[in-house]
Write a protein that holds these residues in place. Structure first.
Motif, PDB file in Angstrom:
ATOM      1  N   VAL A  41       5.571 -25.756  -3.247  1.00  0.00           N
ATOM      2  CA  VAL A  41       4.385 -24.904  -4.465  1.00  0.00           C
ATOM      3  C   VAL A  41       3.881 -23.946  -2.713  1.00  0.00           C
ATOM      4  CG1 VAL A  41       2.515 -24.435  -5.784  1.00  0.00           C
ATOM      5  CG2 VAL A  41       4.836 -26.288  -6.398  1.00  0.00           C
ATOM      6  N   ALA A  42       4.288 -23.256  -2.887  1.00  0.00           N
ATOM      7  CA  ALA A  42       3.239 -21.913  -1.784  1.00  0.00           C
ATOM      8  C   ALA A  42       1.973 -21.892  -2.166  1.00  0.00           C
ATOM      9  CB  ALA A  42       3.330 -20.726  -2.503  1.00  0.00           C
ATOM     10  N   THR A  43       1.147 -22.065  -1.345  1.00  0.00           N
ATOM     11  CA  THR A  43      -0.174 -22.074  -1.321  1.00  0.00           C
ATOM     12  C   THR A  43      -1.453 -20.667  -0.343  1.00  0.00           C
ATOM     13  OG1 THR A  43      -0.285 -23.388   1.352  1.00  0.00           O
ATOM     14  CG2 THR A  43      -0.140 -24.274  -0.919  1.00  0.00           C
ATOM     15  N   GLY A  44      -0.526 -20.159   0.075  1.00  0.00           N
ATOM     16  CA  GLY A  44      -0.400 -18.829   0.611  1.00  0.00           C
ATOM     17  C   GLY A  44       0.427 -18.116   1.400  1.00  0.00           C
ATOM     18  N   GLY A  45      -0.401 -17.042   2.270  1.00  0.00           N
ATOM     19  CA  GLY A  45       1.097 -16.952   3.109  1.00  0.00           C
ATOM     20  C   GLY A  45       1.211 -14.407   3.377  1.00  0.00           C
ATOM     21  N   TRP A  46       1.743 -14.022   4.336  1.00  0.00           N
ATOM     22  CA  TRP A  46       2.055 -12.801   3.825  1.00  0.00           C
ATOM     23  C   TRP A  46       2.533 -12.323   3.574  1.00  0.00           C
ATOM     24  CZ3 TRP A  46      -1.240 -11.000   7.658  1.00  0.00           C
ATOM     25  CH2 TRP A  46      -1.788 -11.374   8.770  1.00  0.00           C
ATOM     26  N   TYR A  47       1.539 -10.433   3.313  1.00  0.00           N
ATOM     27  CA  TYR A  47       2.998  -9.678   2.406  1.00  0.00           C
ATOM     28  C   TYR A  47       2.588  -8.407   3.036  1.00  0.00           C
ATOM     29  CZ  TYR A  47      -1.789  -8.849  -0.395  1.00  0.00           C
ATOM     30  OH  TYR A  47      -3.131  -8.155  -0.482  1.00  0.00           O
ATOM     31  N   LEU A  48       3.873  -7.633   2.313  1.00  0.00           N
ATOM     32  CA  LEU A  48       3.633  -6.305   3.113  1.00  0.00           C
ATOM     33  C   LEU A  48       3.850  -5.540   1.676  1.00  0.00           C
ATOM     34  CD1 LEU A  48       6.825  -6.218   4.984  1.00  0.00           C
ATOM     35  CD2 LEU A  48       4.035  -5.845   5.502  1.00  0.00           C
ATOM     36  N   ARG A  49       3.470  -4.398   1.354  1.00  0.00           N
ATOM     37  CA  ARG A  49       2.698  -3.663  -0.333  1.00  0.00           C
ATOM     38  C   ARG A  49       3.382  -2.066  -0.075  1.00  0.00           C
ATOM     39  NH1 ARG A  49      -2.923  -3.553  -2.163  1.00  0.00           N
ATOM     40  NH2 ARG A  49      -1.709  -2.272  -3.771  1.00  0.00           N
ATOM     41  N   GLY A  50       3.523  -1.477  -0.443  1.00  0.00           N
ATOM     42  CA  GLY A  50       4.092   0.064   0.043  1.00  0.00           C
ATOM     43  C   GLY A  50       4.073   0.821  -2.074  1.00  0.00           C
ATOM     44  N   ASP A  51       3.162   1.765  -1.598  1.00  0.00           N
ATOM     45  CA  ASP A  51       2.516   2.469  -3.139  1.00  0.00           C
ATOM     46  C   ASP A  51       2.872   3.966  -3.173  1.00  0.00           C
ATOM     47  OD1 ASP A  51       0.888   0.342  -4.062  1.00  0.00           O
ATOM     48  OD2 ASP A  51      -0.015   0.208  -1.932  1.00  0.00           O
ATOM     49  N   LEU A  52       3.095   4.311  -4.220  1.00  0.00           N
ATOM     50  CA  LEU A  52       3.236   5.660  -4.708  1.00  0.00           C
ATOM     51  C   LEU A  52       2.095   6.035  -5.252  1.00  0.00           C
ATOM     52  CD1 LEU A  52       4.549   8.343  -4.286  1.00  0.00           C
ATOM     53  CD2 LEU A  52       6.115   7.248  -6.474  1.00  0.00           C
ATOM     54  N   ASN A  53       0.775   7.441  -4.920  1.00  0.00           N
ATOM     55  CA  ASN A  53      -0.021   7.170  -6.335  1.00  0.00           C
ATOM     56  C   ASN A  53      -0.262   8.879  -6.475  1.00  0.00           C
ATOM     57  OD1 ASN A  53      -0.528   4.642  -5.193  1.00  0.00           O
ATOM     58  ND2 ASN A  53      -1.294   5.115  -3.732  1.00  0.00           N
ATOM     59  N   TYR A  54      -1.108   8.496  -6.868  1.00  0.00           N
ATOM     60  CA  TYR A  54      -1.439  10.465  -7.450  1.00  0.00           C
ATOM     61  C   TYR A  54      -3.313  10.561  -7.349  1.00  0.00           C
ATOM     62  CZ  TYR A  54      -0.824  14.902  -9.710  1.00  0.00           C
ATOM     63  OH  TYR A  54      -1.284  16.765  -9.539  1.00  0.00           O
ATOM     64  N   HIS A  55      -3.955  11.903  -6.799  1.00  0.00           N
ATOM     65  CA  HIS A  55      -4.789  11.431  -6.768  1.00  0.00           C
ATOM     66  C   HIS A  55      -5.665  12.704  -7.647  1.00  0.00           C
ATOM     67  CE1 HIS A  55      -3.511  12.789  -3.106  1.00  0.00           C
ATOM     68  NE2 HIS A  55      -4.455  13.903  -3.194  1.00  0.00           N
ATOM     69  N   TRP A  56      -6.872  12.777  -7.587  1.00  0.00           N
ATOM     70  CA  TRP A  56      -7.787  13.734  -8.425  1.00  0.00           C
ATOM     71  C   TRP A  56      -9.662  13.805  -7.307  1.00  0.00           C
ATOM     72  CZ3 TRP A  56      -5.225  10.080 -11.390  1.00  0.00           C
ATOM     73  CH2 TRP A  56      -4.659  11.224 -12.163  1.00  0.00           C
ATOM     74  N   SER A  57      -9.160  14.676  -6.648  1.00  0.00           N
ATOM     75  CA  SER A  57     -10.827  14.895  -5.627  1.00  0.00           C
ATOM     76  C   SER A  57     -11.877  16.194  -6.305  1.00  0.00           C
ATOM     77  CB  SER A  57      -9.994  15.674  -4.546  1.00  0.00           C
ATOM     78  OG  SER A  57      -8.974  14.870  -3.853  1.00  0.00           O
ATOM     79  N   LYS A  58     -12.801  15.954  -5.810  1.00  0.00           N
ATOM     80  CA  LYS A  58     -13.447  16.415  -6.883  1.00  0.00           C
ATOM     81  C   LYS A  58     -14.168  16.901  -5.162  1.00  0.00           C
ATOM     82  CE  LYS A  58     -17.185  17.432 -10.193  1.00  0.00           C
ATOM     83  NZ  LYS A  58     -17.165  18.804  -9.812  1.00  0.00           N
ATOM     84  N   LEU A  59     -14.851  17.683  -5.065  1.00  0.00           N
ATOM     85  CA  LEU A  59     -16.116  18.201  -3.815  1.00  0.00           C
ATOM     86  C   LEU A  59     -17.629  17.559  -4.050  1.00  0.00           C
ATOM     87  CD1 LEU A  59     -15.229  21.602  -2.091  1.00  0.00           C
ATOM     88  CD2 LEU A  59     -14.981  19.302  -1.228  1.00  0.00           C
ATOM     89  N   ARG A  60     -18.187  17.193  -3.641  1.00  0.00           N
ATOM     90  CA  ARG A  60     -19.720  16.497  -4.017  1.00  0.00           C
ATOM     91  C   ARG A  60     -21.009  18.048  -3.120  1.00  0.00           C
ATOM     92  NH1 ARG A  60     -20.452  11.876   0.000  1.00  0.00           N
ATOM     93  NH2 ARG A  60     -22.788  11.507  -1.513  1.00  0.00           N
ATOM     94  N   GLY A  61     -19.517  19.176  -3.147  1.00  0.00           N
ATOM     95  CA  GLY A  61     -20.805  19.821  -3.146  1.00  0.00           C
ATOM     96  C   GLY A  61     -20.633  20.598  -1.363  1.00  0.00           C
ATOM     97  N   SER A  62     -20.537  21.758  -1.110  1.00  0.00           N
ATOM     98  CA  SER A  62     -20.801  22.860   0.137  1.00  0.00           C
ATOM     99  C   SER A  62     -21.819  23.685   0.610  1.00  0.00           C
ATOM    100  CB  SER A  62     -18.587  23.124  -0.262  1.00  0.00           C
ATOM    101  OG  SER A  62     -18.763  23.948  -1.370  1.00  0.00           O
ATOM    102  N   ALA A  88      -2.794  15.439  -6.066  1.00  0.00           N
ATOM    103  CA  ALA A  88      -2.294  15.770  -4.744  1.00  0.00           C
ATOM    104  C   ALA A  88      -1.368  14.193  -4.966  1.00  0.00           C
ATOM    105  CB  ALA A  88      -2.027  16.209  -4.048  1.00  0.00           C
ATOM    106  N   PHE A  89      -0.098  14.147  -4.535  1.00  0.00           N
ATOM    107  CA  PHE A  89       0.156  13.052  -4.864  1.00  0.00           C
ATOM    108  C   PHE A  89       0.117  12.039  -3.276  1.00  0.00           C
ATOM    109  CE2 PHE A  89       3.236  14.442  -7.842  1.00  0.00           C
ATOM    110  CZ  PHE A  89       3.590  13.404  -8.646  1.00  0.00           C
ATOM    111  N   SER A  90       0.443  10.851  -3.411  1.00  0.00           N
ATOM    112  CA  SER A  90       0.338  10.750  -2.108  1.00  0.00           C
ATOM    113  C   SER A  90       0.881   9.323  -1.811  1.00  0.00           C
ATOM    114  CB  SER A  90      -1.436   9.399  -2.097  1.00  0.00           C
ATOM    115  OG  SER A  90      -1.450   9.065  -2.883  1.00  0.00           O
ATOM    116  N   LEU A  91       1.016   8.106  -0.840  1.00  0.00           N
ATOM    117  CA  LEU A  91       1.537   7.772  -0.394  1.00  0.00           C
ATOM    118  C   LEU A  91       1.460   6.188   0.540  1.00  0.00           C
ATOM    119  CD1 LEU A  91       5.448   9.067   0.895  1.00  0.00           C
ATOM    120  CD2 LEU A  91       5.323   7.624  -1.378  1.00  0.00           C
ATOM    121  N   GLY A  92       1.121   5.051  -0.129  1.00  0.00           N
ATOM    122  CA  GLY A  92       0.988   4.053   0.760  1.00  0.00           C
ATOM    123  C   GLY A  92       1.606   3.095   1.355  1.00  0.00           C
ATOM    124  N   ALA A  93       1.370   2.265   1.905  1.00  0.00           N
ATOM    125  CA  ALA A  93       1.534   1.044   2.622  1.00  0.00           C
ATOM    126  C   ALA A  93       0.507   0.361   3.516  1.00  0.00           C
ATOM    127  CB  ALA A  93       3.113   0.973   3.484  1.00  0.00           C
ATOM    128  N   GLY A  94       0.441  -1.220   3.163  1.00  0.00           N
ATOM    129  CA  GLY A  94      -0.260  -2.274   3.797  1.00  0.00           C
ATOM    130  C   GLY A  94       0.179  -3.395   4.148  1.00  0.00           C
TER     131      GLY A  94
END
Length: 282
Positions: A41-62, A88-94
């Motif tokens: 039975v697995a009790t823990g261990g390493w993993y890899l991840r990959g993500d495809l994301n979409y984000h919305w940004s808002k300036l806090r001031g300028s 915009a889109f974004s790509l992630g890994a970890g």
């Protein structure tokens, strides 16, 4: 004498016949206990991840610096009248480590593709009121150390919450300032590292013992920094940072015996049927 020995001879003959008949009784084979193989039975261990994301940004001031007559500097007195950033889109890994069924941590790197920026400013041009339109875009590399609490697994679904700390390398493209009815000025974009933090929530689903589908939401706040450099009597300019909302989806692959939340119960390799043997007489 013969009559005296007859009872003994009859008894001996009967004993021999009884012994021979008993030898014909069927003896069932010995029953061996079932062979059971327990899968680790697995009790823990390493993993890899990959993500495809979409984000919305808002300036806090300028804000940006303008220079008045005779070299007098009036910093921070002007800001954009309006600002807008596209999604915009974004790509992630970890890479991460599952410490228990309820606690894990990972280190992630995400690249946010260009978010187009549009803004407007107003002021005076040669003593006459005027307005201008500003265009640019920003991209970012986000490096985060994250910790998560898994909230139990239900029919293969594991909801979770988490938080992260790290930094973002924000890169602004050149900003073009176009005055209505006049010319335009190009300000060179700035790039710099900034502090960032995030909170997230989502759920994973066990596709196999080793592979999980992960979908969730992340809110990230990035601190402010330089936006563009000086040109034609204006600058530098600064943004006050970003609030970023992000929809995320990806896969997590666990090494070894698989993810502890996707573990399969023990497997019985072979168990012979139970028989009740009765003596069989031949």
């Amino acid at each position: 004498m013969l009559k005296t020995m007859m009872p003994f001879v009859a008894a001996a003959a009967f004993a021999v016949a009884t012994s021979a008949h008993a030898a014909d009784l069927y003896e069932p084979p010995a029953v061996t206990p079932p062979t059971v193989i327990e899968k680790p039975v697995a009790t823990g261990g390493w993993y890899l991840r990959g993500d495809l994301n979409y984000h919305w940004s808002k300036l806090r001031g300028s804000e940006y610096i303008t220079y008045g007559c005779c070299g007098v500097v009036d910093p921070g007195s002007d800001d954009f009248d309006t600002t807008d950033l596209d999604g915009a889109f974004s790509l992630g890994a970890g890479v991460g480590y599952q410490m228990s069924p309820y606690l894990r941590a990972d280190f992630t790197a995400d690249y946010w593709f260009d978010s187009d920026f549009r803004g407007t400013t107003s002021g005076t041009c040669g003593g006459v009121p005027c307005t201008s339109t500003d265009e640019s875009s920003y991209s970012a590399l986000l490096l985060m150390a994250n910790a998560y609490v898994d909230l139990g697994t239900y029919q293969g679904v594991t909801p979770y919450v988490g938080a992260g700390l790290g930094g973002a390398y924000v890169s602004w493209d050149d900003l073009t300032n176009a005055i209505d009815g006049g010319g335009s000025t190009v300000h060179r974009g700035a790039s710099n590292w900034r502090f960032a933090w995030s909170v997230m929530a989502g759920a994973s689903y066990c596709l196999t013992e080793n592979l999980q589908l992960d979908a969730g939401y992340r809110f990230t706040q990035i601190e402010g920094g330089r936006m563009f450099d000086y040109a034609n009597g204006v600058g530098p300019g600064f943004d006050h940072g970003f609030n970023v909302h992000e929809a995320r989806a990806g896969l997590r692959y666990s090494f070894g015996n698989g993810n502890v939340n996707c573990a399969v119960p023990q497997v019985v390799a072979y168990e012979p049927p139970a028989y009740e043997y009765e003596p069989v007489y031949k």
